[in-house]
Scaffold this motif. Sequence first.
Motif, mmCIF file in Angstrom:
data_model
loop_
_atom_site.group_PDB
_atom_site.id
_atom_site.type_symbol
_atom_site.label_atom_id
_atom_site.label_comp_id
_atom_site.label_asym_id
_atom_site.label_seq_id
_atom_site.Cartn_x
_atom_site.Cartn_y
_atom_site.Cartn_z
ATOM 1 N N GLU A 410 0.831 -1.208 0.000
ATOM 2 C CA GLU A 410 0.000 0.000 0.000
ATOM 3 C C GLU A 410 0.865 1.258 0.000
ATOM 4 O OE1 GLU A 410 -3.835 1.883 2.428
ATOM 5 O OE2 GLU A 410 -2.693 0.187 3.255
ATOM 6 N N HIS A 411 1.954 1.216 0.768
ATOM 7 C CA HIS A 411 2.886 2.354 0.809
ATOM 8 C C HIS A 411 3.426 2.629 -0.586
ATOM 9 C CE1 HIS A 411 6.728 4.407 1.488
ATOM 10 N NE2 HIS A 411 6.253 4.803 2.665
ATOM 11 N N GLU A 412 3.836 1.555 -1.292
ATOM 12 C CA GLU A 412 4.401 1.710 -2.635
ATOM 13 C C GLU A 412 3.347 2.272 -3.604
ATOM 14 O OE1 GLU A 412 6.999 1.617 -5.822
ATOM 15 O OE2 GLU A 412 7.439 1.382 -3.681
ATOM 16 N N LEU A 413 2.105 1.809 -3.542
ATOM 17 C CA LEU A 413 1.051 2.286 -4.452
ATOM 18 C C LEU A 413 0.709 3.756 -4.203
ATOM 19 C CD1 LEU A 413 -1.348 -0.805 -4.464
ATOM 20 C CD2 LEU A 413 0.176 -0.051 -6.307
ATOM 21 N N LEU A 443 -2.265 8.212 4.736
ATOM 22 C CA LEU A 443 -1.005 8.967 4.664
ATOM 23 C C LEU A 443 -0.391 9.108 6.057
ATOM 24 C CD1 LEU A 443 -1.775 11.863 2.121
ATOM 25 C CD2 LEU A 443 -0.301 9.882 1.767
ATOM 26 N N VAL A 444 -1.243 9.426 7.033
ATOM 27 C CA VAL A 444 -0.748 9.596 8.397
ATOM 28 C C VAL A 444 -0.263 8.245 8.957
ATOM 29 C CG1 VAL A 444 -1.416 10.229 10.756
ATOM 30 C CG2 VAL A 444 -2.202 11.603 8.798
ATOM 31 N N GLN A 445 -1.055 7.191 8.764
ATOM 32 C CA GLN A 445 -0.728 5.871 9.332
ATOM 33 C C GLN A 445 0.552 5.282 8.742
ATOM 34 O OE1 GLN A 445 -4.348 3.801 8.481
ATOM 35 N NE2 GLN A 445 -5.448 4.639 10.263
ATOM 36 N N LEU A 446 0.800 5.592 7.451
ATOM 37 C CA LEU A 446 1.980 5.070 6.791
ATOM 38 C C LEU A 446 3.189 6.003 6.868
ATOM 39 C CD1 LEU A 446 0.279 3.495 3.633
ATOM 40 C CD2 LEU A 446 1.165 2.277 5.628
ATOM 41 N N GLY A 447 3.026 7.124 7.572
ATOM 42 C CA GLY A 447 4.139 8.069 7.727
ATOM 43 C C GLY A 447 4.436 8.870 6.502
ATOM 44 N N LEU A 448 3.442 9.080 5.618
ATOM 45 C CA LEU A 448 3.646 9.827 4.384
ATOM 46 C C LEU A 448 3.085 11.235 4.453
ATOM 47 C CD1 LEU A 448 2.808 7.007 1.804
ATOM 48 C CD2 LEU A 448 5.065 7.962 2.333
#
Length: 451
Positions: A410-413, A443-448
């Motif tokens: 999910e981070h990569e996508l 975005l927040v949960q994945l640190g983006l």
Amino acid sequence: MPPSRASANELGKLLGAVADPLYVVGGAGRIVFVNDACLHWIAADVELVGQECRYNATGDLTGAAAVAGALCPPPEAFRGTRIRAPIALPGRDDDARREADFIPLSLGPDEPPAVLAIVSAGVHAEGGEALHDLAGPQLHARLQAYRSRLAVRHHVDRLIGESPAMRQVHSQVRLAAGNSVHVLVLGPPGSGREMVGRAIHYGDARSATGPLVPLACPLLDAELLQATLRTIARPRPADERPATLLLNEVDALSEGGQTELFRTIASGPGTARVLSTSRLPLIELAARGLFRADLAFLLSTLTISLPPLAERMGDLPLAAQWYLEQANLRSAKQIGGCSPEALDRLADYSWPGDLAELEAIVREAHDRAEGPLILPQDLPPQLALAGKATARPAKPEEKIVLETYLATIEHELIVRALKRAKGNKTKAARLLGMTRPRFYRRLVQLGLAEG
């Protein structure tokens, strides 16, 4: 040029007058000369000249053959190597245990080599070295002394070892051989459970005249067992010793067979002694409902547990030497021992077949060996493969945590979507088929999310 008969006789007179014990073994492996000092040391009324020497400390030899076997030079001496090695005469105390210099003799280009042995006056004493540090001649002497010390002589190969676990087994076997209690022998397949049972029976002088009746329990039904027990329990003369039952794999005995066996041996004293073998303790099986409890306790009066070879690798050099010398006894080829490198390769193996597998592998290596020692290349290929596997252990299997794996994807996508949308979050959410609020949460949960 071979010496003349006159010069040979003169040499014989000179050697005969030497004060130290000495003897000569010809290239054919037969003793050709023994001086008076050596005969005095041996102190046995045997004719040694002409006796064949085999390099072994394992056979049940008697008389002159046993003495000649003890005097046999290490095979390396016949290959031109001068060696100093211990000698232990059979059935004798420490006064008859000495060391000898084995000196190769070249009798001519067409003559097989001979060996001159000069026996020292000092008594050889065993050191406290680890078995792995001993060479073939020292292991050979240790086996000679081992046989003379062990009270039970039959099938001694299954009792070879000096580890604490095997010392306990030795004590228990001696105890069992001196009593008439029922004995249970535990151990993995290939450890020689049946042979230990036989050693107990034949090691007991009181039961030597009584028959040993071995039975394979997996093939035994109640009817056959009943007929066998009826024959054993028949009236017998007062001077006839009772039989001993050897129940192999008693843990596989049928329920009906267990009932019949308990009824017979619990009927009164003197019916029959029972020696049993099993992979697992019978009392443990009874606790799980897999064996009759009263019979389990009855058969387990004395329990002897044979440790797996893999758990006593310090005993491996001595056990390998034993089987090698057994092969010497059966073959004209004489091998002195295993090289340190070959012993290392044996030690790297896991021995799933226990002592039976070690015996087969040493016998095969003995057949392959071309020199006086077993080398790594003489060992079967599976040992080399086992050594490589030990040197390069398999990497532990990497666990896949589903949530972490999906989060990585999910981070990569999301990163790709933001790149295509040139940083426009609303457009990136639309590309991913997500609502704008959900996109921001991820975005927040994945640190983006931007700081």
